[in-house]
Write a protein that holds these residues in place. Structure first.
Motif, PDB file in Angstrom:
ATOM      1  N   UNK A   1       0.845  -1.200   0.000  1.00 42.70           N
ATOM      2  CA  UNK A   1       0.000   0.000   0.000  1.00 42.70           C
ATOM      3  C   UNK A   1       0.876   1.243   0.000  1.00 42.70           C
ATOM      4  N   UNK A   2       1.927   1.226   0.784  1.00 44.25           N
ATOM      5  CA  UNK A   2       2.850   2.362   0.818  1.00 44.25           C
ATOM      6  C   UNK A   2       3.515   2.558  -0.534  1.00 44.25           C
ATOM      7  N   UNK A   3       3.956   1.482  -1.166  1.00 44.51           N
ATOM      8  CA  UNK A   3       4.586   1.584  -2.492  1.00 44.51           C
ATOM      9  C   UNK A   3       3.623   2.208  -3.499  1.00 44.51           C
ATOM     10  N   UNK A   4       2.381   1.736  -3.502  1.00 40.13           N
ATOM     11  CA  UNK A   4       1.381   2.279  -4.432  1.00 40.13           C
ATOM     12  C   UNK A   4       1.127   3.762  -4.160  1.00 40.13           C
ATOM     13  N   UNK A   5       0.971   4.117  -2.896  1.00 41.70           N
ATOM     14  CA  UNK A   5       0.660   5.515  -2.565  1.00 41.70           C
ATOM     15  C   UNK A   5       1.847   6.437  -2.832  1.00 41.70           C
ATOM     16  N   UNK A   6       3.064   5.924  -2.693  1.00 44.71           N
ATOM     17  CA  UNK A   6       4.229   6.735  -3.059  1.00 44.71           C
ATOM     18  C   UNK A   6       4.226   7.043  -4.550  1.00 44.71           C
TER      19      UNK A   6
ATOM     20  N   UNK B   1      10.711   0.287  -2.595  1.00 46.90           N
ATOM     21  CA  UNK B   1      10.049  -0.301  -1.435  1.00 46.90           C
ATOM     22  C   UNK B   1       9.400  -1.632  -1.800  1.00 46.90           C
ATOM     23  N   UNK B   2       8.781  -1.685  -2.976  1.00 46.18           N
ATOM     24  CA  UNK B   2       8.134  -2.939  -3.379  1.00 46.18           C
ATOM     25  C   UNK B   2       9.172  -4.032  -3.645  1.00 46.18           C
ATOM     26  N   UNK B   3      10.346  -3.648  -4.133  1.00 43.15           N
ATOM     27  CA  UNK B   3      11.426  -4.625  -4.359  1.00 43.15           C
ATOM     28  C   UNK B   3      11.932  -5.166  -3.021  1.00 43.15           C
TER      29      UNK B   3
ATOM     30  N   UNK C   1       5.223   1.683 -12.235  1.00 45.90           N
ATOM     31  CA  UNK C   1       3.974   0.939 -12.053  1.00 45.90           C
ATOM     32  C   UNK C   1       4.195  -0.537 -12.396  1.00 45.90           C
ATOM     33  N   UNK C   2       4.952  -0.815 -13.449  1.00 45.64           N
ATOM     34  CA  UNK C   2       5.224  -2.205 -13.833  1.00 45.64           C
ATOM     35  C   UNK C   2       5.996  -2.931 -12.736  1.00 45.64           C
ATOM     36  N   UNK C   3       6.959  -2.273 -12.125  1.00 47.43           N
ATOM     37  CA  UNK C   3       7.729  -2.898 -11.042  1.00 47.43           C
ATOM     38  C   UNK C   3       6.821  -3.184  -9.852  1.00 47.43           C
ATOM     39  N   UNK C   4       6.016  -2.201  -9.460  1.00 48.31           N
ATOM     40  CA  UNK C   4       5.134  -2.410  -8.306  1.00 48.31           C
ATOM     41  C   UNK C   4       4.082  -3.465  -8.630  1.00 48.31           C
ATOM     42  N   UNK C   5       3.542  -3.455  -9.840  1.00 51.83           N
ATOM     43  CA  UNK C   5       2.564  -4.485 -10.240  1.00 51.83           C
ATOM     44  C   UNK C   5       3.197  -5.877 -10.150  1.00 51.83           C
TER      45      UNK C   5
ATOM     46  N   UNK D   1       4.011 -11.119  -7.501  1.00 49.78           N
ATOM     47  CA  UNK D   1       4.950 -12.077  -6.915  1.00 49.78           C
ATOM     48  C   UNK D   1       4.650 -12.319  -5.443  1.00 49.78           C
ATOM     49  N   UNK D   2       4.333 -11.262  -4.708  1.00 47.36           N
ATOM     50  CA  UNK D   2       4.026 -11.453  -3.291  1.00 47.36           C
ATOM     51  C   UNK D   2       2.754 -12.279  -3.112  1.00 47.36           C
ATOM     52  N   UNK D   3       1.783 -12.077  -3.979  1.00 55.86           N
ATOM     53  CA  UNK D   3       0.575 -12.908  -3.910  1.00 55.86           C
ATOM     54  C   UNK D   3       0.930 -14.363  -4.203  1.00 55.86           C
TER      55      UNK D   3
END
Length: 157
Positions: free
Chosen positions: A48-53, A70-72, A136-140, A145-147
């Motif tokens: 959520x933080x990664x998306x909001x950033x 952060x998402x990495x 966006x591609x990295x966070x997506x 991957x986390x799912x």
């Protein structure tokens, strides 16, 4: 001079003028970055933080790179939990070899995400170049991957 320390209202970052016209357009940019159901609370907070950033990078372009970084780091933590000691590069290779990562995901994370994470971790993020679609591609990919890591059995299970 005023006795208050109030900050001014945020001003859009000029570097975003090529990507969106107004802050409301940022909602469209991140609209499909939905948090996968059933993730552990810690992973959900990080994503959520990664998306909001990324959304708030309209006001400070570097937030986009911090969000992707952060998402990495969230992926790295999940892979460390799965594989034990190692490096991000070795975790990514193992996850690709185990079928957790597709070749495309591996390439994105290894060629763009890992160097971004390294710049972030070593305080050199200001020199990173990342476009909104890349972020966006990295966070997506991190969300996906986390799912997958949350639902997939670990090695030997």
């Amino acid at each position: 001079m005023s006795d208050t320390l109030e900050l001014p209202w945020p001003v859009p970052d000029r570097r975003f003028r090529h990507w969106v016209d107004q802050f409301a357009d940022m909602h469209d940019l991140v609209r499909d970055l939905t948090i996968p159901q059933g993730l552990p609370e810690a992973a959900e907070r990080v994503l959520t933080t990664a998306r909001e950033l990324i959304r708030m990078s309209y006001y400070r372009y570097e937030f986009m790179m911090i969000g992707a970084g952060t998402s990495i780091i969230a992926i790295e933590t999940a892979l460390k939990d799965r594989y034990g000691r190692g490096t991000l590069a070795s975790y990514l290779r193992r996850a690709r070899n185990d079928g957790v990562l597709t070749e495309e995901q591996y390439d994105l994370l290894d060629s763009t995400g890992r160097p971004l994470r390294n710049k972030y971790a070593h305080g050199d993020l200001t020199h990173a170049v990342l476009t909104p679609p890349m972020a966006v591609a990295i966070v997506r990919t991190s969300f996906t991957i986390l799912a997958e890591l949350h639902t997939a059995p670990g090695p030997g299970q």
